[in-house]
Write an enzyme that holds these catalytic residues in place. Structure first.
Site, PDB file in Angstrom:
ATOM      1  N   ASP A   1     -14.420  13.492  -4.631  1.00 13.79           N
ATOM      2  CA  ASP A   1     -14.784  14.717  -5.352  1.00 13.79           C
ATOM      3  C   ASP A   1     -15.944  14.379  -6.279  1.00 13.79           C
ATOM      4  O   ASP A   1     -16.474  13.264  -6.221  1.00 13.79           O
ATOM      5  CB  ASP A   1     -13.574  15.273  -6.130  1.00 13.79           C
ATOM      6  CG  ASP A   1     -13.613  16.793  -6.219  1.00 13.79           C
ATOM      7  OD1 ASP A   1     -14.684  17.332  -6.551  1.00 13.79           O
ATOM      8  OD2 ASP A   1     -12.593  17.445  -5.935  1.00 13.79           O
TER       9      ASP A   1
ATOM     10  N   TYR B   1      -5.016   1.507  17.331  1.00 17.15           N
ATOM     11  CA  TYR B   1      -4.554   0.226  16.800  1.00 17.15           C
ATOM     12  C   TYR B   1      -5.276  -0.968  17.392  1.00 17.15           C
ATOM     13  O   TYR B   1      -5.757  -0.936  18.524  1.00 17.15           O
ATOM     14  CB  TYR B   1      -3.065   0.056  17.103  1.00 17.15           C
ATOM     15  CG  TYR B   1      -2.138   0.928  16.280  1.00 17.15           C
ATOM     16  CD1 TYR B   1      -2.177   0.899  14.889  1.00 17.15           C
ATOM     17  CD2 TYR B   1      -1.208   1.758  16.909  1.00 17.15           C
ATOM     18  CE1 TYR B   1      -1.305   1.691  14.137  1.00 17.15           C
ATOM     19  CE2 TYR B   1      -0.337   2.546  16.170  1.00 17.15           C
ATOM     20  CZ  TYR B   1      -0.391   2.507  14.789  1.00 17.15           C
ATOM     21  OH  TYR B   1       0.464   3.277  14.055  1.00 17.15           O
TER      22      TYR B   1
ATOM     23  N   LYS C   1      -7.693   7.776  -1.377  1.00 19.70           N
ATOM     24  CA  LYS C   1      -8.938   8.308  -0.815  1.00 19.70           C
ATOM     25  C   LYS C   1      -9.539   9.379  -1.723  1.00 19.70           C
ATOM     26  O   LYS C   1      -9.742  10.531  -1.321  1.00 19.70           O
ATOM     27  CB  LYS C   1      -8.705   8.871   0.584  1.00 19.70           C
ATOM     28  CG  LYS C   1      -8.142   7.845   1.556  1.00 19.70           C
ATOM     29  CD  LYS C   1      -8.015   8.406   2.964  1.00 19.70           C
ATOM     30  CE  LYS C   1      -7.506   7.408   3.972  1.00 19.70           C
ATOM     31  NZ  LYS C   1      -6.069   7.094   3.840  1.00 19.70           N
TER      32      LYS C   1
ATOM     33  N   GLY D   1     -17.745  13.294  -9.751  1.00 17.81           N
ATOM     34  CA  GLY D   1     -17.372  12.249 -10.695  1.00 17.81           C
ATOM     35  C   GLY D   1     -16.410  12.716 -11.775  1.00 17.81           C
ATOM     36  O   GLY D   1     -15.407  12.056 -12.073  1.00 17.81           O
TER      37      GLY D   1
ATOM     38  N   LYS E   1       0.845  -1.205   0.000  1.00 16.22           N
ATOM     39  CA  LYS E   1       0.000   0.000   0.000  1.00 16.22           C
ATOM     40  C   LYS E   1       0.873   1.245   0.000  1.00 16.22           C
ATOM     41  O   LYS E   1       1.804   1.357   0.800  1.00 16.22           O
ATOM     42  CB  LYS E   1      -0.920   0.007   1.227  1.00 16.22           C
ATOM     43  CG  LYS E   1      -1.875   1.206   1.231  1.00 16.22           C
ATOM     44  CD  LYS E   1      -2.871   1.147   2.363  1.00 16.22           C
ATOM     45  CE  LYS E   1      -2.398   1.769   3.650  1.00 16.22           C
ATOM     46  NZ  LYS E   1      -2.123   3.220   3.585  1.00 16.22           N
TER      47      LYS E   1
HETATM   48  P1  5BU Z   1       0.346   3.013  10.629  1.00 23.19           P
HETATM   49  O1  5BU Z   1       1.765   3.409  10.565  1.00 23.19           O
HETATM   50  O2  5BU Z   1       0.151   1.488  10.745  1.00 23.19           O
HETATM   51  O3  5BU Z   1      -0.449   3.762  11.662  1.00 23.19           O
HETATM   52  O4  5BU Z   1      -0.228   3.429   9.184  1.00 23.19           O
HETATM   53  C1  5BU Z   1      -1.578   3.312   8.856  1.00 23.19           C
HETATM   54  C2  5BU Z   1      -1.773   3.571   7.391  1.00 23.19           C
HETATM   55  O5  5BU Z   1      -3.132   3.302   7.060  1.00 23.19           O
HETATM   56  C3  5BU Z   1      -1.503   4.994   6.964  1.00 23.19           C
HETATM   57  O6  5BU Z   1      -1.050   4.956   5.609  1.00 23.19           O
HETATM   58  C4  5BU Z   1      -2.872   5.650   6.998  1.00 23.19           C
HETATM   59  O7  5BU Z   1      -2.963   6.686   6.067  1.00 23.19           O
HETATM   60  C5  5BU Z   1      -3.762   4.504   6.619  1.00 23.19           C
HETATM   61  N1  5BU Z   1      -5.114   4.554   7.194  1.00 23.19           N
HETATM   62  C6  5BU Z   1      -5.375   4.519   8.547  1.00 23.19           C
HETATM   63  O8  5BU Z   1      -4.458   4.473   9.354  1.00 23.19           O
HETATM   64  N2  5BU Z   1      -6.649   4.533   8.997  1.00 23.19           N
HETATM   65  C7  5BU Z   1      -7.708   4.559   8.170  1.00 23.19           C
HETATM   66  O9  5BU Z   1      -8.857   4.563   8.615  1.00 23.19           O
HETATM   67  C8  5BU Z   1      -7.419   4.572   6.773  1.00 23.19           C
HETATM   68  C9  5BU Z   1      -6.134   4.554   6.324  1.00 23.19           C
HETATM   69 BR1  5BU Z   1      -8.765   4.576   5.591  1.00 23.19          BR
END
Ligand code: 5BU
Length: 271
Positions: free
Chosen positions: A98, A224, A95, A100, A62
């Site tokens: 906007d 987390y 993400k 279409g 990603k």
């Molecule tokens: P982390 O370092 O594990 O906290 O990174 C999380 C990634 O997932 C980071 O790229 C965010 O932009 C992405 N993310 C998120 O943390 N939470 C969400 O709800 C979404 C994307 Br959608």
């Protein structure tokens, strides 16, 4: 069927109507990995080194390419080569949100040329379903150069504190996804979605961010959960960033997240 599926990926691969979802289930099964690395690195060299070293342990890489200060065609070319070498998909966490007409140009063309390299891109339906219809039209047009090789995930929930993507908003995401099965293959969400009212042949993929073994959150609102808890709640694919790339030994960390995510998946399908 929907999410929180007890079916193994191999069976979901056979039954799934979308070729990209099939491919993802197959490669996850082959590599025994439901791990997505969120490679939020800020220069091409680190990004590519991360893809090469962690590639064997992940199902999906990603990106947020707008974080990459020297992002260029070469970055993309090399990332595509690494995705072939290690057999992973590329997911740009763009993400899109906007009207279409604008998102069509942001997705297909523009400075990032997402359609040329990102197997998966996510979007928000904050502005209604016009964005979904527009992107669906783009990837299903007869002259789209990558037919059936691209798909989208709808951002149905977020992991940040105070997220407004809840309740009826999340439900609306499910309703909209159901109307566009040729392009919307699942959600970014913190749990299984829609299984209570699922249509028989429906099988949305659930990607869960905010996965970390060592921390409960950060100082900027991130929250987390562990790989096992994410999978128990319905994640098909777990997304971890700093927990892996910022650890002392990212390869060892990736192996650990892979093992925990996969064993939680096996537990779910064997229950
Ligand atoms: P982390 O370092 O594990 O906290 O990174 C999380 C990634 O997932 C980071 O790229 C965010 O932009 C992405 N993310 C998120 O943390 N939470 C969400 O709800 C979404 C994307 Br959608």
């Amino acid at each position: 069927m929907a999410s929180l599926s007890k079916l193994p990926f191999s069976e979901r691969a056979v039954a799934h109507p979308h070729p990209l979802a099939k491919r993802l289930f197959q490669l996850a099964e082959t590599k025994k990995s439901n791990l997505v690395i969120s490679a939020d690195l800020t220069d091409s060299k680190s990004l590519l080194a991360c893809a090469d070293s962690l590639g064997p342990y992940i199902a999906v890489f990603k990106t947020h390419v707008d974080l990459v200060s020297d992002f260029s065609d070469e970055t993309i070319q090399k990332l595509k080569e690494l995705s072939k070498k290690h057999n992973f998909l590329i997911f740009e966490d763009r993400k899109l949100v906007d009207i279409g007409n604008t998102v069509q140009k942001q997705y297909h063309g523009g400075v990032l040329r997402l359609s040329e390299w990102a197997d998966l891109v996510n979007l928000s339906v904050l502005g209604g379903d016009g964005i979904v219809e527009a992107l669906d039209k783009t990837v299903t047009a007869p002259d789209f150069p990558f037919p059936e090789q691209r798909a989208f995930l709808i951002l149905a929930e977020m992991t940040s504190k105070g997220s407004l993507a809840t309740g009826s908003y999340t439900q609306k995401c499910i309703d909209i996804a159901r109307q566009f099965p040729r392009s919307m293959i699942g959600f970014v969400a913190t749990r299984a979605l829609g299984e209570d009212q699922a249509a028989e042949k429906e099988d949305f993929l659930v990607f869960t961010t905010g996965v970390n073994l060592a921390s409960k959150g950060d100082k900027l609102g991130q929250q987390y959960q562990t790989p096992a808890s994410a999978v128990e709640r319905g994640a098909d694919f777990i997304i971890a960033g700093r927990g892996i790339y910022a650890s002392a030994d990212p390869v060892e960390a990736a192996k650990q997240y892979q093992a925990e995510g996969w064993s939680a998946y096996l537990k779910r399908v064997q229950a």
